[in-house]
Design a protein around this motif. Structure first.
Motif, PDB file in Angstrom:
ATOM      1  N   ASP A 259      29.798  22.388 -10.118  1.00  0.00           N
ATOM      2  CA  ASP A 259      31.053  22.689  -9.457  1.00  0.00           C
ATOM      3  C   ASP A 259      32.194  22.302 -10.387  1.00  0.00           C
ATOM      4  N   GLY A 260      33.324  22.959 -10.240  1.00  0.00           N
ATOM      5  CA  GLY A 260      34.494  22.648 -11.044  1.00  0.00           C
ATOM      6  C   GLY A 260      35.148  23.918 -11.533  1.00  0.00           C
ATOM      7  N   PRO A 261      36.218  23.832 -12.266  1.00  0.00           N
ATOM      8  CA  PRO A 261      36.864  22.623 -12.767  1.00  0.00           C
ATOM      9  C   PRO A 261      37.743  21.972 -11.699  1.00  0.00           C
ATOM     10  N   PHE A 262      38.046  20.707 -11.947  1.00  0.00           N
ATOM     11  CA  PHE A 262      38.892  19.914 -11.082  1.00  0.00           C
ATOM     12  C   PHE A 262      40.089  19.444 -11.899  1.00  0.00           C
ATOM     13  N   GLY A 263      40.924  18.640 -11.307  1.00  0.00           N
ATOM     14  CA  GLY A 263      42.037  18.045 -12.030  1.00  0.00           C
ATOM     15  C   GLY A 263      41.692  16.623 -12.418  1.00  0.00           C
ATOM     16  N   LYS A 264      42.667  15.735 -12.309  1.00  0.00           N
ATOM     17  CA  LYS A 264      42.431  14.324 -12.625  1.00  0.00           C
ATOM     18  C   LYS A 264      41.836  13.571 -11.445  1.00  0.00           C
ATOM     19  N   ASP A 265      41.810  14.202 -10.269  1.00  0.00           N
ATOM     20  CA  ASP A 265      41.245  13.578  -9.073  1.00  0.00           C
ATOM     21  C   ASP A 265      40.161  14.460  -8.491  1.00  0.00           C
ATOM     22  N   LEU A 266      39.099  13.821  -8.021  1.00  0.00           N
ATOM     23  CA  LEU A 266      38.000  14.534  -7.381  1.00  0.00           C
ATOM     24  C   LEU A 266      37.553  13.734  -6.175  1.00  0.00           C
ATOM     25  N   LYS A 267      37.613  14.352  -5.000  1.00  0.00           N
ATOM     26  CA  LYS A 267      37.047  13.760  -3.790  1.00  0.00           C
ATOM     27  C   LYS A 267      35.765  14.520  -3.509  1.00  0.00           C
ATOM     28  N   TYR A 268      34.658  13.789  -3.414  1.00  0.00           N
ATOM     29  CA  TYR A 268      33.367  14.470  -3.316  1.00  0.00           C
ATOM     30  C   TYR A 268      32.426  13.714  -2.401  1.00  0.00           C
ATOM     31  N   ARG A 269      31.660  14.451  -1.623  1.00  0.00           N
ATOM     32  CA  ARG A 269      30.624  13.864  -0.770  1.00  0.00           C
ATOM     33  C   ARG A 269      29.277  14.116  -1.435  1.00  0.00           C
ATOM     34  N   PHE A 270      28.618  13.038  -1.864  1.00  0.00           N
ATOM     35  CA  PHE A 270      27.295  13.152  -2.472  1.00  0.00           C
ATOM     36  C   PHE A 270      26.281  13.347  -1.350  1.00  0.00           C
ATOM     37  N   LYS A 271      25.704  14.539  -1.260  1.00  0.00           N
ATOM     38  CA  LYS A 271      24.772  14.853  -0.182  1.00  0.00           C
ATOM     39  C   LYS A 271      23.355  14.406  -0.498  1.00  0.00           C
ATOM     40  N   ASP A 272      23.032  14.334  -1.773  1.00  0.00           N
ATOM     41  CA  ASP A 272      21.674  13.971  -2.201  1.00  0.00           C
ATOM     42  C   ASP A 272      21.718  12.719  -3.064  1.00  0.00           C
ATOM     43  N   THR A 273      20.577  12.044  -3.140  1.00  0.00           N
ATOM     44  CA  THR A 273      20.455  10.932  -4.076  1.00  0.00           C
ATOM     45  C   THR A 273      20.024  11.496  -5.425  1.00  0.00           C
ATOM     46  N   GLY A 274      20.212  10.703  -6.468  1.00  0.00           N
ATOM     47  CA  GLY A 274      19.816  11.130  -7.803  1.00  0.00           C
ATOM     48  C   GLY A 274      20.967  10.982  -8.782  1.00  0.00           C
ATOM     49  N   ASP A 275      20.790  11.585  -9.937  1.00  0.00           N
ATOM     50  CA  ASP A 275      21.775  11.482 -11.002  1.00  0.00           C
ATOM     51  C   ASP A 275      22.736  12.673 -10.980  1.00  0.00           C
ATOM     52  N   TYR A 276      24.008  12.356 -10.845  1.00  0.00           N
ATOM     53  CA  TYR A 276      25.093  13.317 -10.959  1.00  0.00           C
ATOM     54  C   TYR A 276      25.774  13.058 -12.296  1.00  0.00           C
ATOM     55  N   TYR A 277      26.379  14.075 -12.843  1.00  0.00           N
ATOM     56  CA  TYR A 277      27.132  13.930 -14.086  1.00  0.00           C
ATOM     57  C   TYR A 277      28.481  14.595 -13.912  1.00  0.00           C
ATOM     58  N   ILE A 278      29.531  13.937 -14.418  1.00  0.00           N
ATOM     59  CA  ILE A 278      30.814  14.614 -14.523  1.00  0.00           C
ATOM     60  C   ILE A 278      31.133  14.758 -16.004  1.00  0.00           C
ATOM     61  N   THR A 279      31.805  15.844 -16.323  1.00  0.00           N
ATOM     62  CA  THR A 279      32.274  16.031 -17.697  1.00  0.00           C
ATOM     63  C   THR A 279      33.799  15.943 -17.691  1.00  0.00           C
ATOM     64  N   VAL A 280      34.329  15.317 -18.737  1.00  0.00           N
ATOM     65  CA  VAL A 280      35.769  15.143 -18.900  1.00  0.00           C
ATOM     66  C   VAL A 280      36.166  15.823 -20.200  1.00  0.00           C
ATOM     67  N   ASN A 281      37.146  16.732 -20.093  1.00  0.00           N
ATOM     68  CA  ASN A 281      37.658  17.364 -21.298  1.00  0.00           C
ATOM     69  C   ASN A 281      39.092  17.823 -21.065  1.00  0.00           C
ATOM     70  N   GLU A 282      39.628  18.523 -22.042  1.00  0.00           N
ATOM     71  CA  GLU A 282      40.989  19.028 -21.961  1.00  0.00           C
ATOM     72  C   GLU A 282      41.000  20.363 -21.232  1.00  0.00           C
ATOM     73  N   ASN A 283      42.109  20.671 -20.604  1.00  0.00           N
ATOM     74  CA  ASN A 283      42.315  21.981 -20.031  1.00  0.00           C
ATOM     75  C   ASN A 283      42.803  22.890 -21.157  1.00  0.00           C
ATOM     76  N   LEU A 284      41.960  23.791 -21.595  1.00  0.00           N
ATOM     77  CA  LEU A 284      42.300  24.642 -22.738  1.00  0.00           C
ATOM     78  C   LEU A 284      43.422  25.619 -22.415  1.00  0.00           C
ATOM     79  N   MET A 285      43.679  25.872 -21.136  1.00  0.00           N
ATOM     80  CA  MET A 285      44.764  26.769 -20.745  1.00  0.00           C
ATOM     81  C   MET A 285      46.131  26.107 -20.950  1.00  0.00           C
ATOM     82  N   VAL A 286      46.172  24.773 -20.966  1.00  0.00           N
ATOM     83  CA  VAL A 286      47.433  24.053 -21.143  1.00  0.00           C
ATOM     84  C   VAL A 286      47.836  24.069 -22.614  1.00  0.00           C
ATOM     85  N   GLY A 287      46.860  23.861 -23.489  1.00  0.00           N
ATOM     86  CA  GLY A 287      47.139  24.002 -24.912  1.00  0.00           C
ATOM     87  C   GLY A 287      47.418  22.727 -25.670  1.00  0.00           C
TER      88      GLY A 287
END
Length: 93
Positions: A47-75
């Motif tokens: 799921d994504g992209p998001f901004g600097k804030d993410l509110k999320y309900r983890f429905k399952d157990t296990g390993d989740y990963y988030i990726t952090v990068n630049e917004n290429l549209m901003v430049g």
């Protein structure tokens, strides 16, 4: 953490029981071009992209990963420090 322009950071979130979380990226300059780009779930969905804030309900157990990068549209590129703040809300009690 330290962001290097053009490099995507990957952050592991191990979930032991379904909870909700608010994940926020904090940087010295509020205008820093960083965002939570994607959230990878244990079942393989993305799921994504998001901004600097993410509110999320983890429905399952296990390993989740988030990726952090630049917004290429901003430049504008960002290299510098940032923090990942996570507040967990337990829905079990």
């Amino acid at each position: 953490m330290n962001k290097i322009s053009g490099i995507t950071d990957t952050i592991l979130i191990s979930v032991n029981k379904p909870d909700s979380a608010v994940i926020t990226l904090l940087s010295p300059a509020d205008t820093a071009n960083i965002r939570i780009a994607q959230l990878f779930s244990p079942d393989g969905t993305v799921d994504g992209p998001f901004g600097k804030d993410l509110k999320y309900r983890f429905k399952d157990t296990g390993d989740y990963y988030i990726t952090v990068n630049e917004n290429l549209m901003v430049g504008n590129h960002y290299t510098g420090p940032y923090q990942v703040k996570m507040v967990i809300t337990n829905h079990g009690h």
